[in-house]
Design an enzyme around this catalytic site. Structure first.
Site, PDB file in Angstrom:
ATOM      1  N   GLY A   1     -36.098   2.088   0.102  1.00 15.85           N
ATOM      2  CA  GLY A   1     -37.294   1.716  -0.651  1.00 15.85           C
ATOM      3  C   GLY A   1     -38.443   2.690  -0.448  1.00 15.85           C
TER       4      GLY A   1
ATOM      5  CG  ASN B   1     -44.048  -6.377   2.358  1.00 22.05           C
ATOM      6  OD1 ASN B   1     -44.745  -6.116   1.378  1.00 22.05           O
ATOM      7  ND2 ASN B   1     -44.349  -5.965   3.561  1.00 22.05           N
TER       8      ASN B   1
ATOM      9  CD  GLN C   1     -39.264  -8.149   1.226  1.00 27.25           C
ATOM     10  OE1 GLN C   1     -38.608  -9.181   1.338  1.00 27.25           O
ATOM     11  NE2 GLN C   1     -39.335  -7.258   2.197  1.00 27.25           N
TER      12      GLN C   1
ATOM     13  CG  HIS D   1     -32.653  -2.439   4.807  1.00 24.36           C
ATOM     14  ND1 HIS D   1     -33.504  -3.199   5.570  1.00 24.36           N
ATOM     15  CD2 HIS D   1     -33.427  -1.475   4.257  1.00 24.36           C
ATOM     16  CE1 HIS D   1     -34.735  -2.716   5.494  1.00 24.36           C
ATOM     17  NE2 HIS D   1     -34.712  -1.667   4.689  1.00 24.36           N
TER      18      HIS D   1
ATOM     19  CB  THR E   1     -23.776  15.684   0.978  1.00 21.92           C
ATOM     20  OG1 THR E   1     -23.666  17.097   0.814  1.00 21.92           O
ATOM     21  CG2 THR E   1     -22.401  15.048   0.933  1.00 21.92           C
TER      22      THR E   1
ATOM     23  CB  CYS F   1     -49.624  -0.378  15.414  1.00 24.03           C
ATOM     24  SG  CYS F   1     -49.876  -0.619  17.161  1.00 24.03           S
TER      25      CYS F   1
HETATM   26  N1  PLP Z   1     -41.417  -1.977  -0.124  1.00 26.36           N
HETATM   27  C1  PLP Z   1     -41.379  -3.239   0.332  1.00 26.36           C
HETATM   28  C2  PLP Z   1     -42.039  -4.327  -0.452  1.00 26.36           C
HETATM   29  C3  PLP Z   1     -40.713  -3.535   1.533  1.00 26.36           C
HETATM   30  O1  PLP Z   1     -40.687  -4.788   1.977  1.00 26.36           O
HETATM   31  C4  PLP Z   1     -40.091  -2.466   2.235  1.00 26.36           C
HETATM   32  C5  PLP Z   1     -39.436  -2.721   3.530  1.00 26.36           C
HETATM   33  O2  PLP Z   1     -39.806  -3.608   4.277  1.00 26.36           O
HETATM   34  C6  PLP Z   1     -40.150  -1.177   1.703  1.00 26.36           C
HETATM   35  C7  PLP Z   1     -40.825  -0.960   0.518  1.00 26.36           C
HETATM   36  C8  PLP Z   1     -39.472  -0.024   2.389  1.00 26.36           C
HETATM   37  O3  PLP Z   1     -38.095  -0.086   2.209  1.00 26.36           O
HETATM   38  P1  PLP Z   1     -37.081   0.696   3.173  1.00 26.36           P
HETATM   39  O4  PLP Z   1     -37.095  -0.020   4.483  1.00 26.36           O
HETATM   40  O5  PLP Z   1     -35.757   0.607   2.487  1.00 26.36           O
HETATM   41  O6  PLP Z   1     -37.565   2.094   3.275  1.00 26.36           O
END
Ligand code: PLP
Length: 383
Positions: A72, A152, A180, A202, A238, A326
């Site tokens: 993401g 999230n 999400q 994931h 790759t 953090c």
């Molecule tokens: N965007 C949202 C709303 C998320 O909840 C997350 C991960 O918690 C991400 C982006 C980032 O995704 P990734 O962990 O696959 O890089």
């Protein structure tokens, strides 16, 4: 019942057994490079194609609109940077919200450094962005609107179909971070006028390290990563074939089981929420009560602090979370909750529980009892 009780599925999910089975051949037998002409390479290529078709189908897209990424974060970075680069002759103004994931917000910081102007829309106290606020922020030089599908931290769903329509009417590109929601809620890129969409494996029982960016056919954007001709020369390197094959299987399971899982998880979450609200005083659900992902409840336990509460829950074998960790491992007050108008003290008393279809009622009862005990203990020791 086994401990821990895992209630942090918005952070990440467990790989499902059939996903692992789908990945294994590409880590053992079919390790050939997907670009190669020999047969083990062709098997890898077929796995990529199948995953691409499944992912496209889930959102009503065509396979040629799906580009696999590492997750993401990469997809969000790519979407924003690419639009900024491709559209800079039209303008430099981007509209987003103050409650986006840092993958969007930090990319905006970088783009500001490169000359972008960003408008950050604040949500109401229920966590929902008002489409009229988006409309009112549009300028002649607006090139992109980026609003997440579901938050999230609170699970609150955003009116992306309305926002997408506003963007389309004004000829502005619309990106949604659907990390999400993808695989958990029905999303139609056509119905919501989505030009770009980010997702990650994931979050739906797939592996870490695989994601995708949907790019509407006809929209030409530059790559984020330069090199070989993988992903039609848009995303070099790759391919992580095993992870993408696992992503494909996770998507297939999600599309077959979405409705049943959603009902099961919503009932379990509502049961947990009812117990918490009835049995723990000063417990307040944060964000809209119904416009939210079925698995999420973010709760403010007034008179506690989230760090102590999370440690107390961990000691009892319950995994939950709060805000963003953090670098020192401490929990910062959530920018999302502050944007929703919570005070710092309130934001520091909130915990996110995110359930999955794997949770049982027995686990939920155990977790609620643990929360009750921990909250009482913390309040007592605070005097
Ligand atoms: N965007 C949202 C709303 C998320 O909840 C997350 C991960 O918690 C991400 C982006 C980032 O995704 P990734 O962990 O696959 O890089």
């Amino acid at each position: 019942m086994e401990l821990p009780v895992y209630l942090d599925n918005a952070a990440t999910t467990r790989i499902s057994p059939s996903v692992l089975r789908a990945m294994m051949p590409y880590l053992t037998e079919y390790y050939g490079n997907a670009s190669a002409l020999y047969r083990t390479g062709a098997a890898s290529r077929r796995a990529l194609d199948a995953a691409r078709r499944s992912a496209a189908e889930l959102i009503g897209a065509s396979a040629s609109e799906i580009f696999f990424t590492s997750g993401g974060t990469e997809s969000d970075n790519w979407a924003l940077e690419a639009v900024f680069e491709a559209m800079s002759s039209k303008g430099t103004h981007i509209i987003t919200t103050g409650i986006e994931h840092h993958a969007v917000l930090k990319t905006c910081d970088y783009l500001k450094f490169r000359g972008a102007e960003i408008s950050y829309i604040r949500p109401g106290s229920d966590g929902i962005i008002d489409p009229d606020d988006i409309r009112n922020a549009i300028r002649k030089d607006t090139i992109l609107i980026s609003v997440m599908t579901a938050n999230n931290e609170t699970g609150v769903l955003q009116p992306i179909a309305e926002i997408g329509k506003i963007a389309r009417e004004r000829d502005i590109l619309f990106h949604t971070d659907a990390v999400q929601a993808f695989g958990h809620r029905k999303i139609s890129v056509a119905d919501s006028c989505i030009d770009l969409l980010s997702a990650s494996a994931h979050k739906l029982n797939g592996p870490k390290g695989a994601g995708l960016l949907y790019v509407r056919n006809g929209l030409r954007i530059p790559p984020l990563i330069y090199g070989g001709s993988q992903e039609r020369s848009k995303r070099a390197g790759t391919e992580n074939v095993a992870a993408i094959a696992g992503f494909g299987e996770a998507v297939r399971i999600a599309s077959k089981t979405m409705a049943g899982r959603d009902t099961y998880v919503r009932n379990l979450r509502d049961y947990a929420l009812a117990r918490i609200e009835n049995e723990i005083s000063g417990a307040e659900l944060i964000g809209h009560r119904t416009e939210r992902l079925s698995n999420n409840m973010n709760i403010c336990f007034h008179g506690t602090d989230h760090e102590t509460l999370l440690i107390a829950l961990d000691l009892r074998g319950v995994c939950a979370s709060a805000g963003a960790a953090c670098s020192a491992g401490a929990v910062m007050p959530s920018h999302v909750l502050l944007q929703m108008g919570l005070s710092r003290e309130e934001a520091e008393s909130c915990i996110r529980f995110s359930l999955s279809h794997e949770n049982t009622k027995e686990e939920i009862d155990y977790a609620v009892d643990a929360v009750k005990e921990a909250v009482e203990q913390i309040r007592e020791s605070n005097g």
